[in-house]
Design an enzyme around this catalytic site. Structure first.
Site, short mmCIF file in Angstrom:
data_model
loop_
_atom_site.label_atom_id
_atom_site.label_comp_id
_atom_site.label_asym_id
_atom_site.label_seq_id
_atom_site.Cartn_x
_atom_site.Cartn_y
_atom_site.Cartn_z
CE LYS A 80 -4.41 1.08 0.31
NZ LYS A 80 -5.54 0.41 -0.35
CG ASP A 115 -7.34 3.21 -1.22
OD1 ASP A 115 -8.10 2.24 -1.30
OD2 ASP A 115 -7.14 3.80 -0.14
P1 NAI Z 1 -17.13 5.89 -1.97
O1 NAI Z 1 -16.28 7.03 -1.56
O2 NAI Z 1 -17.70 5.86 -3.35
O3 NAI Z 1 -18.37 5.74 -0.97
C1 NAI Z 1 -18.31 5.93 0.40
C2 NAI Z 1 -19.66 6.46 0.85
O4 NAI Z 1 -19.72 6.45 2.25
C3 NAI Z 1 -19.93 7.89 0.39
O5 NAI Z 1 -21.21 7.97 -0.22
C4 NAI Z 1 -19.87 8.70 1.68
O6 NAI Z 1 -20.76 9.81 1.69
C5 NAI Z 1 -20.30 7.66 2.70
N1 NAI Z 1 -19.84 7.89 4.07
C6 NAI Z 1 -18.64 8.34 4.49
N2 NAI Z 1 -18.60 8.34 5.83
C7 NAI Z 1 -19.79 7.87 6.26
C8 NAI Z 1 -20.34 7.61 7.53
N3 NAI Z 1 -19.66 7.86 8.64
N4 NAI Z 1 -21.59 7.10 7.60
C9 NAI Z 1 -22.31 6.86 6.47
N5 NAI Z 1 -21.83 7.09 5.23
C10 NAI Z 1 -20.59 7.59 5.13
O7 NAI Z 1 -16.24 4.58 -1.70
P2 NAI Z 1 -16.47 3.11 -2.25
O8 NAI Z 1 -15.60 2.89 -3.43
O9 NAI Z 1 -17.93 2.84 -2.34
O10 NAI Z 1 -15.84 2.24 -1.09
C11 NAI Z 1 -16.50 2.07 0.16
C12 NAI Z 1 -15.57 1.42 1.13
O11 NAI Z 1 -15.19 0.13 0.65
C13 NAI Z 1 -14.27 2.18 1.35
O12 NAI Z 1 -13.91 2.03 2.71
C14 NAI Z 1 -13.28 1.47 0.47
O13 NAI Z 1 -11.95 1.57 0.97
C15 NAI Z 1 -13.77 0.04 0.57
N6 NAI Z 1 -13.44 -0.77 -0.59
C16 NAI Z 1 -13.82 -0.37 -1.85
C17 NAI Z 1 -13.52 -1.15 -2.93
C18 NAI Z 1 -13.94 -0.74 -4.32
O14 NAI Z 1 -13.87 -1.59 -5.21
N7 NAI Z 1 -14.39 0.49 -4.54
C19 NAI Z 1 -12.79 -2.43 -2.81
C20 NAI Z 1 -12.50 -2.80 -1.42
C21 NAI Z 1 -12.80 -1.98 -0.38
#
Ligand code: NAI
Length: 349
Positions: A80, A115
């Site tokens: 990372k 990321d």
């Molecule tokens: P994203 O940034 O598109 O979505 C995150 C969402 O969570 C946003 O809509 C944001 O407003 C919301 N959010 C933030 N803090 C919050 C809280 N305290 N309570 C409720 N909602 C909150 O990110 P994405 O790509 O959907 O990823 C989500 C999670 O999954 C991240 O932690 C990421 O590291 C992890 N992840 C994502 C992968 C991917 O393929 N995109 C793969 C593996 C892990």
């Protein structure tokens, strides 16, 4: 002037600190293990309170990538990079280009991807300076739908093994975070007949993901709503001793990396009868699809490997049941066995 320092950290292959004061660039590049292949893991670009917090995050995330890839059996190690977002104005292109140069010094032992805080455009800038970049435009595209697909497969395994249900129909799933993964997950869950409860800091996103049949919950209560499955898809560290004591679901399966504030939280959850399926098992769809380009997988091969997440979950849950330990302990043992050079059972199928 670019300053590069490596430091020895027990249990980690390489920890490189890179700094260019004039550009405001300060990064930690961590290779946890290359035992099973080059260390893959994205670059995170965000503000940290200090260098210690940035390094700690990079170490935790790099180790989680090793565990994830080892369990998924995809022939990659774990790494990372964390780049500290400078407090004031900065030249974004110059910063990411330099980051590419720093990645290149690792000569392919570390492969980056996007990321938190890193756009596809930033990845293209990194790629001007190094070939060791995955997940660029032109591959399988956004990893989120593949991550969501893997989550559904993992949830089905949990439903069968722990909730006494043949599938997800009628189950209540509380989704925290309706971003790229969470919203796609909601669409897939709605199609299986699950009932949705959704929370997001952006209420409109939660409402759109919940759809007309679902409900929206407050952000600070979503973990506590009564549900069959809680799906953390927003931020890491959500499962603390305090939130574990009030989790309202019978199982937890989500996308966020490093959901547990500490490993002891898995025991607290188990003591309350809550089945926590480790994040590094459930969310592997992202690394599987994101690295398809470097591994030479076609989309059907990628989908087959994502389906294997459900089978690995079946086996981990059965093993935990047999030994009386948590699914986390069972999954860690499998991942460490694979990392130590053994063949992970059920992997690479
Ligand atoms: P994203 O940034 O598109 O979505 C995150 C969402 O969570 C946003 O809509 C944001 O407003 C919301 N959010 C933030 N803090 C919050 C809280 N305290 N309570 C409720 N909602 C909150 O990110 P994405 O790509 O959907 O990823 C989500 C999670 O999954 C991240 O932690 C990421 O590291 C992890 N992840 C994502 C992968 C991917 O393929 N995109 C793969 C593996 C892990």
């Amino acid at each position: 002037m670019l300053e590069l320092h490596t430091r020895a950290v027990e249990g980690f292959d390489t920890v490189l600190e890179a700094r260019h004061r004039a550009l405001g660039y300060h990064a930690f590049l961590v290779i946890h293990s290359t035992r099973l292949g080059p260390a893959a893991g994205g670059t995170r670009f965000t503000a940290y309170p200090g260098p210690g917090a940035a390094l700690a995050d990079a170490l935790r995330l790099a180790e989680a990538m090793s565990l994830k890839s080892a369990l998924a059996g995809i022939g990659l190690g774990g790494g990372k990079a964390v780049v500290r977002q400078p407090p004031g104005a900065f030249d974004r292109r110059a910063l990411f280009r330099l980051h590419g140069e720093v990645i290149d010094t690792l000569a392919g032992r570390y492969i980056t991807a996007g990321d938190v805080g890193v756009s596809l455009e930033d990845l293209e800038t990194i790629a001007e300076a190094t070939a060791h970049v995955a997940g660029r435009a032109g591959g399988l595209g956004d990893t989120a739908p593949y991550t969501a697909l893997g989550l559904v497969s993992a949830m089905e395994a949990v439903a069968k093994a722990r909730l006494g249900r043949p599938d997800l129909a009628g189950l209540r799933v509380a989704v925290q975070g309706a971003g790229k993964v969470g919203s796609d997950l909601c669409r897939r869950l709605a199609a299986t007949g699950a009932r949705l409860i959704v929370a997001d800091r952006h209420r409109a996103r939660a409402a759109a993901a919940a759809g007309p049949e679902g409900t929206v919950a407050p952000v600070d209560r979503i973990h506590a709503v009564e549900a069959d499955i809680f799906a953390p898809c927003a931020i890491g560290g959500i499962l603390t001793a305090a939130t574990a004591a009030t989790v309202g679901a019978r199982a937890i399966v989500g996308a966020a990396n490093n959901q547990l504030a500490g490993p002891e939280v898995a025991d607290l959850l188990a003591a309350r009868g809550v089945c926590y399926l480790p994040d590094f098992l459930a969310n592997a769809g992202g690394i599987i699809s994101g690295s398809a380009g470097i591994l030479g997988y076609t989309e059907p091969e990628c989908l087959e490997r994502i389906a294997a997440i459900g089978r690995t979950a079946d086996e981990v849950l059965a093993e935990a049941e047999r030994t009386g330990e948590t699914p986390l302990a069972a999954a860690l043992r499998r991942a460490h066995a694979a990392l130590a050079g053994g063949t992970p059972p059920g992997a690479a199928r």
